[in-house]
Every structure is written in C-alpha cells, then in structure tokens.
Design a protein around this motif. Structure first.
Motif, PDB file in Angstrom:
ATOM      1  N   THR A  75      18.795  21.254  38.853  1.00  0.00           N
ATOM      2  CA  THR A  75      18.885  20.665  40.194  1.00  0.00           C
ATOM      3  C   THR A  75      19.077  19.162  40.119  1.00  0.00           C
ATOM      4  O   THR A  75      19.913  18.586  40.835  1.00  0.00           O
ATOM      5  CB  THR A  75      17.623  20.994  41.016  1.00  0.00           C
ATOM      6  N   ASP A  76      18.311  18.513  39.246  1.00  0.00           N
ATOM      7  CA  ASP A  76      18.430  17.054  39.077  1.00  0.00           C
ATOM      8  C   ASP A  76      19.825  16.670  38.584  1.00  0.00           C
ATOM      9  O   ASP A  76      20.442  15.730  39.087  1.00  0.00           O
ATOM     10  CB  ASP A  76      17.389  16.541  38.070  1.00  0.00           C
ATOM     11  N   ILE A  77      20.290  17.411  37.598  1.00  0.00           N
ATOM     12  CA  ILE A  77      21.604  17.096  37.013  1.00  0.00           C
ATOM     13  C   ILE A  77      22.711  17.330  38.037  1.00  0.00           C
ATOM     14  O   ILE A  77      23.622  16.502  38.187  1.00  0.00           O
ATOM     15  CB  ILE A  77      21.851  17.934  35.750  1.00  0.00           C
ATOM     16  N   ALA A  78      22.625  18.440  38.760  1.00  0.00           N
ATOM     17  CA  ALA A  78      23.648  18.754  39.765  1.00  0.00           C
ATOM     18  C   ALA A  78      23.719  17.674  40.842  1.00  0.00           C
ATOM     19  O   ALA A  78      24.802  17.354  41.351  1.00  0.00           O
ATOM     20  CB  ALA A  78      23.350  20.106  40.396  1.00  0.00           C
ATOM     21  N   SER A  79      22.570  17.084  41.161  1.00  0.00           N
ATOM     22  CA  SER A  79      22.537  16.051  42.206  1.00  0.00           C
ATOM     23  C   SER A  79      23.276  14.791  41.788  1.00  0.00           C
ATOM     24  O   SER A  79      23.655  13.966  42.632  1.00  0.00           O
ATOM     25  CB  SER A  79      21.085  15.702  42.566  1.00  0.00           C
ATOM     26  N   LYS A  80      23.467  14.606  40.483  1.00  0.00           N
ATOM     27  CA  LYS A  80      24.174  13.429  39.979  1.00  0.00           C
ATOM     28  C   LYS A  80      25.695  13.609  39.991  1.00  0.00           C
ATOM     29  O   LYS A  80      26.439  12.643  39.857  1.00  0.00           O
ATOM     30  CB  LYS A  80      23.726  13.126  38.541  1.00  0.00           C
ATOM     31  N   MET A  81      26.140  14.850  40.124  1.00  0.00           N
ATOM     32  CA  MET A  81      27.569  15.131  40.053  1.00  0.00           C
ATOM     33  C   MET A  81      28.233  14.941  41.420  1.00  0.00           C
ATOM     34  O   MET A  81      27.579  15.061  42.457  1.00  0.00           O
ATOM     35  CB  MET A  81      27.792  16.558  39.554  1.00  0.00           C
TER      36      MET A  81
END
Length: 346
Positions: free
Chosen positions: A272-278
C-alpha cells in the motif's frame, strides 16, 4: 604577374569565407548545450508500468536520482528487446530489462553488463486462456498452439522456448505471437488470438480477477522459479554497454546507489505504501487490484541489487537449452554483470 596577384586575391577571399563559415559552425553549437546533453542519462525501460520494472519509476518518484545529482530521463518500450536495440544504437545510455540479454548479446559479439539486479526471479507467469484450459494442462500440451510473448527476441520469448523445449517441443511446433503487455496482452486473450502467453503483474492479477485466464507456470516466486527453471533466474536489471561503463564509472556508482536505496525501501514498506508513491495512472481504475498485484510482486525483488549466487549459471543453462547462438559457445559470465558499484551493506 597580374594573373598571379588576381589568383592570390581570390584565394584570400575564399580563405576568409571558409574561416567565417567555420566560426559560424562553432558558434552554432554552444559548449554549454553539449555539456548538458552529455550529463543526461536516458534509461529505456522495457515496459515502464510492469511490476517487474517497478524500481525504475519508484526511484524517480522517491527523488533518489536527484539526491545523487543525476539528471535521468526514463523512457519506455513495450518489450525488452526494443529497449535493447535502443541501447545498441546509442540512443540511450542504459536499459532496465532482463539480465539474460547480456548473455545472448555476448554470444553475438556485443558486450553489455548488468550493474544492478532488481529481480531474483522473472516475476512472470505463463497464462492459459480459459477457452484453452481444457486442452493445455502444461507446457507439454502447446504443440500446434499460439503462444503470446511481449516481442520476438524478448525474455518472454526466451523463457517460452525453454519451457516448451523441456517437454521436447521445438519452436517449430507452435506459433509465437508478439502481443506486448498490459491491455494488448489482455485483448489478445479475449479475442482468442493466443491460446496462452507469458506476462507480468498487474496483467496477471487482472486476468485472474476476470476469470479469462489461469496460471499455467508461475515464476513470480523463488519456489515457482526453481521448479520451472532449476534455480534462481536473475531477471529485471539495469544494464549498460561495457564501453560506456569503462568511461562513466562515477555515474554507474550513483545509479547503483540510487537503486540500492529503492530496493531497501521496497523491503521496508508494504504494498500500500509503495503503491501510493507511484503515479495514479499506473494504478488504473482498480486501486485494490493494483495493490494486490504489487503484493504479489514484492517477493521477487533483491534486497540490495547484487547478483544472486548461482543465478548467472542458471540463466546460461536455460539459454543454452534452446538458443543456437548460445549453445556450445564460451560465455564469460564475469563480463555480463558486476557487483562493483553496489554499496556495501551496513
């Protein structure tokens, strides 16, 4: 005497014109512009929205290129083989693509070197269309079928050939169709243009959700890859031409350091954290599905960017199993990758 003086005057005029033209030519290309162009690093990604190549865009989004003082431009081609061609043509300085290209190219007399390894495994799956699932239970059943790959000469093509060859089926006994990735791959499944095909996340999760295809061979995990290929298969990586590397070691160190930070970020944050950066357009209309696809992909990534022990040997064995360019040739694996630029673990 007059003729000699007249000729001398003409030569003087011509020389003056030539010098003037030379001066104009010099002024037309300012040294500042040339220097700026030389400092930019263009990285071609073999499908920038593919999860297997996540570290490329994520590094940009996290600002790690800028932190290293690098001016990096990311570009995208639908298949790794297209990105490779851009590198060989000198149009880009680096490629984010599969490590196996470095072995294939060495067999053809061209030297490229992976300086960061992102994926310990391919992160790909052979998907069989639901319409064909009754007749294709394994890769032993692909004779006479049409199989989708991202592009001819791509890593998906390499792996498809190997998996079929393991079951005694040569590439002349089935058809290969280049269908790209993402929506074009899904369309090929829906339209019945391919019976099965190799693709990556998030396409895999999208097809599973709609029920239009199922997993035939899963190489998204270490366990699945070892079962299919006999060992770790280092895949997504950053590779450059050896000639560029020999004269740009400072840039190579900075690139490796930036990607090393990103890989550590991936290992210390959830999907979830990583996806929010994309970028939001990478997520499409279904954010929940995108996060799930991200979660499915995280195990494939290296913790630091180093080449896994035994990985190059597995890749060479796979390529030699079907590729006449590689089979029987001496390949110097030490020239196909280096851990020299990866920061030491602290």
């Amino acid at each position: 005497m007059r003729k000699f003086v007249s000729g001398a005057r003409k030569l003087t005029k011509i020389s003056t014109v030539v010098l003037a033209m030379s001066a104009c030519a010099t002024l037309a290309v300012p040294t500042e512009v040339s220097a700026a162009d030389a400092s930019k690093i263009i990285i071609m990604v073999g499908g920038i929205t593919k999860m297997i190549y996540l570290p490329a865009k994520l590094t940009e989004q996290l600002g790690y290129f800028k932190d290293e003082g690098l001016d990096v431009e990311l570009q995208s081609q639908p298949a790794g083989v297209d990105a490779e061609n851009e590198l060989l043509a000198g149009a880009v300085q680096a490629v984010v693509g599969f490590y196996d290209h470095s072995i294939d190219l060495q067999s053809k007399g061209k030297e490229v070197t992976a300086i960061v390894v992102f994926g310990q495994v391919p992160g790909e799956a052979e998907m069989v269309a639901t319409k064909s699932a009754g007749t294709i239970k394994s890769m032993a059943d692909v004779k006479g079928k049409t199989l989708g790959v991202t592009g001819l000469g791509s890593s998906t093509n390499f792996l498809t050939q190997y998996l079929a060859a393991k079951h005694g089926i040569s590439s002349t006994q089935y058809s290969v169709l280049p269908v790209g990735a993402d929506n074009t791959f899904i369309a090929a499944i829906k339209q019945g243009r391919i019976d099965a095909g190799m693709t990556t996340e998030p396409t895999i999760s999208q097809l599973l959700k709609t029920g239009e295809a199922s997993v035939l061979v899963d190489m998204r995990t270490v366990e699945g890859t070892v079962k299919a290929l006999g060992g770790l298969y280092p895949a997504s990586s950053l590779y450059v031409q050896r000639s560029w590397l020999n004269t740009h070691k400072a840039e190579a160190i900075k690139l490796a350091r930036a990607f090393n930070k990103t890989l550590k970020y991936i290992k210390t944050h959830d999907a979830t954290d990583i996806a929010s950066k994309m970028p939001k357009d990478y997520q499409g209309k279904d954010k929940v599905l995108y996060v799930q696809a991200m979660q499915n992909s995280l195990p494939m990534f290296s913790a630091d960017g180093r080449m896994p022990v035994g990985g190059p040997e597995t890749v060479l064995q796979v390529l030699a199993g079907f590729n006449p360019n590689v089979k029987g040739k001496h390949i110097d694996l030490s020239k196909t990758y280096t851990n020299e630029f990866i920061p030491q673990n602290k």
